[in-house]
Design a protein around this motif. Structure first.
Motif, PDB file in Angstrom:
ATOM      1  N   HIS A  27     101.395 109.201  27.478  1.00  0.00           N
ATOM      2  CA  HIS A  27     102.379 110.191  27.048  1.00  0.00           C
ATOM      3  C   HIS A  27     102.678 110.129  25.549  1.00  0.00           C
ATOM      4  O   HIS A  27     103.415 110.955  25.036  1.00  0.00           O
ATOM      5  N   ARG A  33     102.311 113.275  23.104  1.00  0.00           N
ATOM      6  CA  ARG A  33     103.299 114.318  23.421  1.00  0.00           C
ATOM      7  C   ARG A  33     104.695 113.866  22.989  1.00  0.00           C
ATOM      8  O   ARG A  33     105.458 114.655  22.426  1.00  0.00           O
ATOM      9  N   GLN A  75     104.814 118.956  32.528  1.00  0.00           N
ATOM     10  CA  GLN A  75     105.111 119.144  31.115  1.00  0.00           C
ATOM     11  C   GLN A  75     106.327 118.303  30.724  1.00  0.00           C
ATOM     12  O   GLN A  75     107.359 118.338  31.394  1.00  0.00           O
TER      13      GLN A  75
END
Length: 178
Positions: free
Chosen positions: A14, A17, A65
């Motif tokens: 992750h 992001r 998301q």
């Protein structure tokens, strides 16, 4: 509202992001005229350390998301030890580095991640949450007021004063004061 979002631990997959979200938050603070996060912090090493220490959490929607990031620290915050006006001396969770993805801004996601962190704290056996923010971070100050966090004084990070707040979770509906 926002029942389709889940707070979960972040891992290294992750990281890119999360950094995009952090970079957006840094730019937003600057655009708002805030001095917070304008000195190279937080950076990639900060978030990598959060992940390594298992402090890193993401708020993810059903499609996977990532909508938000926060560091949820279940160890004492050394800077908080200098302040003697906390509501109590019980153990607490600290929330640091809250950031919302640009496509989720204005949708109540910051409030939602705080609610989910409150639930996580209770699951971990904590009844207190402490947080601090810059004097000029108006969005965060608004959230803390909205969620009835109590202002307890100033703490210092990297030489700068910050407003410190506490919420007692087992007394969520009553107003407290320092």
């Amino acid at each position: 509202m926002h029942t389709d979002f889940q707070l979960q631990p972040a891992d290294h997959q992750h990281l890119d992001r999360i950094m995009a979200i952090i970079d957006f938050a840094i730019a937003s603070r600057k655009a708002d005229g805030s001095q917070q996060w304008q000195d190279g912090y937080p950076n990639r090493q900060t978030i990598e350390a959060d992940i390594h220490h298992k402090f890193a959490y993401i708020l993810q929607d059903r499609e996977g998301q990532i909508a938000a990031y926060a560091a949820v620290i279940d160890e004492p915050e050394p800077a908080y030890e200098q302040l003697n006006t906390w509501l109590n001396s019980q153990t607490y969770i600290t929330i640091h580095r809250v950031a919302i993805a640009p496509e989720f801004k204005g949708q109540g996601i910051a409030t939602h991640i705080f609610h989910q962190i409150h639930e996580l704290a209770i699951q971990k056996g904590f009844q207190n949450i402490k947080v601090d923010t810059n004097f000029d971070n108006l969005p965060m100050l608004h959230i803390l007021q909205k969620l009835q966090y109590t202002y307890c004084g100033e703490v210092y990070f990297r030489g700068s004063p910050r407003r410190a707040y506490q919420k007692v979770l087992n007394n969520i509906n009553s107003a407290s004061s320092c």
